[in-house]
Write a protein that holds these residues in place. Structure first.
Motif, short mmCIF file in Angstrom:
data_model
loop_
_atom_site.label_atom_id
_atom_site.label_comp_id
_atom_site.label_asym_id
_atom_site.label_seq_id
_atom_site.Cartn_x
_atom_site.Cartn_y
_atom_site.Cartn_z
N PRO A 53 0.84 -1.21 0.00
CA PRO A 53 0.00 0.00 0.00
C PRO A 53 0.87 1.26 0.00
O PRO A 53 2.00 1.23 0.50
N ASP A 56 -3.01 4.85 0.05
CA ASP A 56 -4.11 4.48 0.93
C ASP A 56 -3.63 3.76 2.19
O ASP A 56 -4.41 3.12 2.89
N PHE A 57 -2.34 3.88 2.51
CA PHE A 57 -1.80 3.24 3.70
C PHE A 57 -2.32 3.96 4.95
O PHE A 57 -2.29 5.19 5.01
N PRO A 58 -2.77 3.19 5.95
CA PRO A 58 -3.34 3.81 7.15
C PRO A 58 -2.39 4.77 7.87
O PRO A 58 -2.83 5.73 8.48
N GLU A 115 -0.01 -4.03 6.99
CA GLU A 115 -1.34 -3.53 7.35
C GLU A 115 -1.98 -2.80 6.17
O GLU A 115 -1.33 -1.99 5.51
N GLY A 116 -3.22 -3.13 5.90
CA GLY A 116 -3.98 -2.46 4.86
C GLY A 116 -3.83 -3.02 3.46
O GLY A 116 -4.44 -2.52 2.52
N TRP A 117 -3.05 -4.09 3.29
CA TRP A 117 -2.83 -4.59 1.92
C TRP A 117 -4.12 -5.09 1.29
O TRP A 117 -4.32 -4.94 0.09
N ARG A 118 -5.01 -5.68 2.09
CA ARG A 118 -6.26 -6.22 1.52
C ARG A 118 -7.18 -5.13 0.97
O ARG A 118 -7.93 -5.38 0.04
N GLN A 119 -7.12 -3.96 1.55
CA GLN A 119 -7.98 -2.86 1.12
C GLN A 119 -7.32 -1.94 0.09
O GLN A 119 -7.97 -1.08 -0.50
N SER A 120 -6.04 -2.12 -0.15
CA SER A 120 -5.28 -1.22 -0.99
C SER A 120 -5.59 -1.41 -2.48
O SER A 120 -5.39 -2.48 -3.05
#
Length: 144
Positions: A53, A56-58, A115-120
């Motif tokens: 990500p 869009d990385f948290p 973290e966040g790879w699934r939503q990226s």
């Protein structure tokens, strides 16, 4: 018999990992839950698109670039040549990580458990580009 190839290449615009595993999970191209050692044993010496990500990385793009740099080092240590769209975007000041040029030269795609790879959307585009070009995609497990 119905040919599913056109459906499998009609990637959704947004990340849909259930869809992806349904169409691609039975192939040898999508490998989920593998370790970096597994990838290195199979793909040593190859060029890898390091899909992480970025925009869009948290934690924001600076932290995203730090994680990408850390994983680039790990891939290098595993004798893979990492190309990171996130690092390229950070170094050039781009707002998002584009995979176009990387996907043309990369021989494999590696997705670390950041973290966040699934939503990226950026990770999704890299995975879809890899599979669309019939290149192996590795989704690393948490213990990688």
């Amino acid at each position: 018999m119905l040919d599913l190839q056109p459906c499998a290449l009609a990637f959704p615009d947004r990340p849909d990992w259930v869809w992806l595993r349904w169409y691609w999970g039975m192939t040898d191209l999508l490998r989920a839950g593998v370790t970096l050692d597994d990838v290195a044993a199979r793909e040593r010496g190859r060029i890898a698109c390091l899909a992480t990500p970025y925009s869009d990385f948290p934690g924001g793009p600076v932290l995203a670039a730090d994680y990408a740099a850390e994983w680039a080092g790990l891939l290098s240590g595993a004798e893979l040549l990492p190309l990171s769209p996130a690092l390229s975007a950070f170094e050039t000041g781009a707002a998002s990580a584009e995979v176009g040029s990387v996907s043309r030269v990369a021989e494999i795609v590696v997705v670390p458990p950041i973290e966040g790879w699934r939503q990226s959307a950026e990770v999704w585009r890299a995975v879809c580009a890899g599979l669309g070009a019939m290149r192996p995609v590795y989704l690393l497990n948490v213990g990688a």
